[in-house]
Design a protein around this motif. Structure first.
Motif, mmCIF file in Angstrom:
data_model
loop_
_atom_site.group_PDB
_atom_site.id
_atom_site.type_symbol
_atom_site.label_atom_id
_atom_site.label_comp_id
_atom_site.label_asym_id
_atom_site.label_seq_id
_atom_site.Cartn_x
_atom_site.Cartn_y
_atom_site.Cartn_z
ATOM 1 N N ASP A 1 32.086 26.127 47.677
ATOM 2 C CA ASP A 1 33.432 26.683 47.718
ATOM 3 C C ASP A 1 33.420 28.133 47.210
ATOM 4 N N LEU A 2 32.751 28.329 46.088
ATOM 5 C CA LEU A 2 32.697 29.679 45.513
ATOM 6 C C LEU A 2 31.874 30.627 46.389
ATOM 7 N N GLU A 3 30.772 30.120 46.942
ATOM 8 C CA GLU A 3 29.956 30.960 47.834
ATOM 9 C C GLU A 3 30.778 31.440 49.026
ATOM 10 N N GLN A 4 31.535 30.514 49.600
ATOM 11 C CA GLN A 4 32.380 30.872 50.752
ATOM 12 C C GLN A 4 33.406 31.920 50.342
ATOM 13 N N GLU A 5 33.974 31.730 49.162
ATOM 14 C CA GLU A 5 34.994 32.657 48.676
ATOM 15 C C GLU A 5 34.389 34.044 48.456
ATOM 16 N N ILE A 6 33.180 34.064 47.877
ATOM 17 C CA ILE A 6 32.529 35.366 47.647
ATOM 18 C C ILE A 6 32.218 36.036 48.983
ATOM 19 N N MET A 7 31.696 35.241 49.921
ATOM 20 C CA MET A 7 31.366 35.836 51.232
ATOM 21 C C MET A 7 32.620 36.376 51.919
ATOM 22 N N LEU A 8 33.690 35.650 51.748
ATOM 23 C CA LEU A 8 34.974 36.078 52.322
ATOM 24 C C LEU A 8 35.404 37.414 51.718
ATOM 25 N N GLN A 9 35.259 37.519 50.410
ATOM 26 C CA GLN A 9 35.636 38.754 49.720
ATOM 27 C C GLN A 9 34.685 39.898 50.088
ATOM 28 N N VAL A 10 33.395 39.567 50.225
ATOM 29 C CA VAL A 10 32.417 40.602 50.613
ATOM 30 C C VAL A 10 32.755 41.091 52.028
ATOM 31 N N TRP A 11 33.052 40.137 52.903
ATOM 32 C CA TRP A 11 33.419 40.516 54.279
ATOM 33 C C TRP A 11 34.682 41.396 54.256
ATOM 34 N N SER B 1 35.961 45.646 44.997
ATOM 35 C CA SER B 1 34.684 46.183 44.530
ATOM 36 C C SER B 1 34.832 46.999 43.247
ATOM 37 N N ALA B 2 35.936 46.836 42.539
ATOM 38 C CA ALA B 2 36.096 47.528 41.253
ATOM 39 C C ALA B 2 35.081 46.946 40.273
ATOM 40 N N THR B 3 34.758 47.709 39.237
ATOM 41 C CA THR B 3 33.819 47.159 38.259
ATOM 42 C C THR B 3 34.490 45.995 37.533
ATOM 43 N N VAL B 4 33.673 45.200 36.867
ATOM 44 C CA VAL B 4 34.211 44.021 36.188
ATOM 45 C C VAL B 4 35.266 44.435 35.160
ATOM 46 N N LEU B 5 34.942 45.499 34.414
ATOM 47 C CA LEU B 5 35.883 45.958 33.378
ATOM 48 C C LEU B 5 37.194 46.459 33.992
ATOM 49 N N GLU B 6 37.065 47.221 35.085
ATOM 50 C CA GLU B 6 38.273 47.729 35.775
ATOM 51 C C GLU B 6 39.155 46.579 36.232
ATOM 52 N N ARG B 7 38.518 45.524 36.760
ATOM 53 C CA ARG B 7 39.270 44.386 37.261
ATOM 54 C C ARG B 7 39.987 43.653 36.111
ATOM 55 N N VAL B 8 39.248 43.475 35.014
ATOM 56 C CA VAL B 8 39.847 42.788 33.864
ATOM 57 C C VAL B 8 41.021 43.610 33.320
ATOM 58 N N GLU B 9 40.808 44.935 33.219
ATOM 59 C CA GLU B 9 41.873 45.823 32.712
ATOM 60 C C GLU B 9 43.090 45.773 33.635
ATOM 61 N N ALA B 10 42.841 45.761 34.953
ATOM 62 C CA ALA B 10 43.949 45.744 35.917
ATOM 63 C C ALA B 10 44.718 44.428 35.829
ATOM 64 N N ASP B 11 43.980 43.313 35.713
ATOM 65 C CA ASP B 11 44.637 42.002 35.596
ATOM 66 C C ASP B 11 45.449 41.925 34.312
ATOM 67 N N LEU B 12 44.873 42.505 33.262
ATOM 68 C CA LEU B 12 45.550 42.522 31.960
ATOM 69 C C LEU B 12 46.847 43.339 32.045
ATOM 70 N N ALA B 13 46.749 44.497 32.690
ATOM 71 C CA ALA B 13 47.931 45.362 32.836
ATOM 72 C C ALA B 13 49.016 44.649 33.641
ATOM 73 N N GLU B 14 48.603 43.948 34.693
ATOM 74 C CA GLU B 14 49.560 43.236 35.540
ATOM 75 C C GLU B 14 50.235 42.100 34.763
ATOM 76 N N MET B 15 49.426 41.388 33.982
ATOM 77 C CA MET B 15 49.964 40.276 33.193
ATOM 78 C C MET B 15 50.937 40.792 32.124
ATOM 79 N N ARG B 16 50.574 41.938 31.508
ATOM 80 C CA ARG B 16 51.466 42.534 30.486
ATOM 81 C C ARG B 16 52.771 42.996 31.128
#
Lengths: 176, 205
Positions: free
Chosen positions: A38-48, B102-117
């Protein structure tokens, strides 16, 4: 039409070269066979989905790691909410399919399985940095993926390795 | 076993052959999800905007029918349209702040945090930007209709007016309570989870 086919080609190349990244990330975050698929499919979907905005500024592997880790972290948080499942320990289902070639010894598979189980037991952030480190990425590449400074990464990696070592202590003896 | 042994075991694993990367199937799934999300967003935005516009139009028409005595309905319409406009504005702001996959992990966490706040701030201040204007517009409607009614009509009966105001107060207090409950039951745990994730990422120890 042309844009679509070039995107298809790009995605095909990515999958040929970096399919393993997706599988390893999925196996490090999802506890069972069904969840892993499930997660692999989701990642591939996001990569696509993200491939359309890939401009070539970063390496394809860096891009795929970012997408894969973001998806896995989000999936992991969602999973926690949906059903907080505790990994029941080493199970054959928990190992990525095909990890054990016929020539490989059972002990090797068990060790890899134990490693995956230990990785999945780590907190999400430690899991992410351990995964990148095991895949042999440099600090600079890890920084590009996580957005952390190299100093921070050093600290995070040490912490994660210590936790992982704790969890793997005595694994060899148990398996023998 | 030491770290190098584990690295050796990790790197010896073969490329897994799990789920297939079937491009056609992925494309279909991606487009279906994309369409579904776009439709859901459009329906939500349209419902929110049109509910306000429809209510404002109906009340505006009612006020117009009352003639000069109906002038307070202008305020009612303005208040309702203001709330609907605020809703839509917030949606656009939230969409603009979203980061790509494709944001970095930190950028994504910060963005989710900002949205939740942001969501928490909105729900905590719902009394100011939603409940107060709506309650005020309801009071204006009750008062205007009551003032125009003849002395023997129900709309002018102090008991009826008092009961109506009490009912509206209870409904609005309930709406306020539900929003608080969402903050404590859903937003706060997610916020804590994200803050923990961010702190773990940036931990110096």
């Amino acid at each position: 039409m042309c844009a679509h086919s070039s995107r298809d080609r790009l995605f095909g190349e990515w999958m040929a070269a970096h399919r393993g990244i997706i599988a390893r990330v999925a196996s490090s975050f999802a506890p069972g066979e069904a969840d892993r698929c499930d997660l692999e499919q989701e990642i591939m979907l996001q990569v696509w989905g993200s491939s359309a905005s890939f401009g070539g500024q970063s390496k394809a592997s860096t891009w795929i790691y970012r997408v894969a880790l973001n998806t896995a972290l989000m999936w992991s948080r969602g999973l926690g909410r949906r059903r907080r499942r505790i990994d029941p320990g080493a199970s054959v289902d928990a190992v990525p399919a095909g990890t054990a070639g016929p020539a490989e010894s059972a002990a090797k598979v068990d060790l890899l399985e134990a490693l995956y189980v230990a990785i999945r037991a780590l907190p999400d952030t430690d899991r992410a940095v351990i995964l990148l480190s095991l895949d042999g990425l440099s600090y600079r590449e890890m920084a590009e993926i996580t957005g952390l400074t190299e100093n921070h990464l050093g600290v995070a990696l040490n912490r994660a390795r210590t936790k992982l070592a704790e969890r793997l202590k005595g694994v060899r003896n148990e398996l023998e | 076993m030491n770290w190098n042994d584990w690295e050796f075991i990790w790197r010896r694993q073969k490329a897994p052959v799990g789920a297939d990367a079937d491009i056609e199937r992925l494309k279909e799934a991606f487009e279906a999800t994309h369409r579904m999300q776009a439709r859901a967003l459009m329906v939500r935005d349209f419902t929110e905007a049109s509910a306000g516009v429809l209510a404002a139009a109906a009340l505006g028409f009612f006020g117009y029918r009352m003639g000069r005595a109906g002038w307070p309905f202008v305020l009612v319409v303005a208040l309702i349209l203001g709330v609907a406009g605020f809703f839509i504005l917030e949606r656009f702001r939230a969409r603009r702040r979203r980061v790509g996959p494709s944001a970095t992990v930190l950028e994504r966490v910060e963005a989710d945090l900002a949205e939740m706040r942001r969501q928490r701030r909105l729900l905590m201040s719902v009394a100011v930007w939603y409940i107060a204007p709506i309650f005020l517009s309801e009071i204006i409607v009750v008062a205007t209709v009551g003032a125009r009614a003849r002395s023997w009509e129900l709309q002018r009966d102090p008991v009826f007016i008092g009961g109506m105001l009490l009912f509206l107060l209870i409904v609005n207090a309930w709406a306020w309570h539900i929003n608080r409950r969402v903050v404590h039951k859903r937003i706060d745990p997610r916020l804590a989870e994200l803050e923990k994730l961010r702190n773990e990422l940036l931990s110096e120890r």
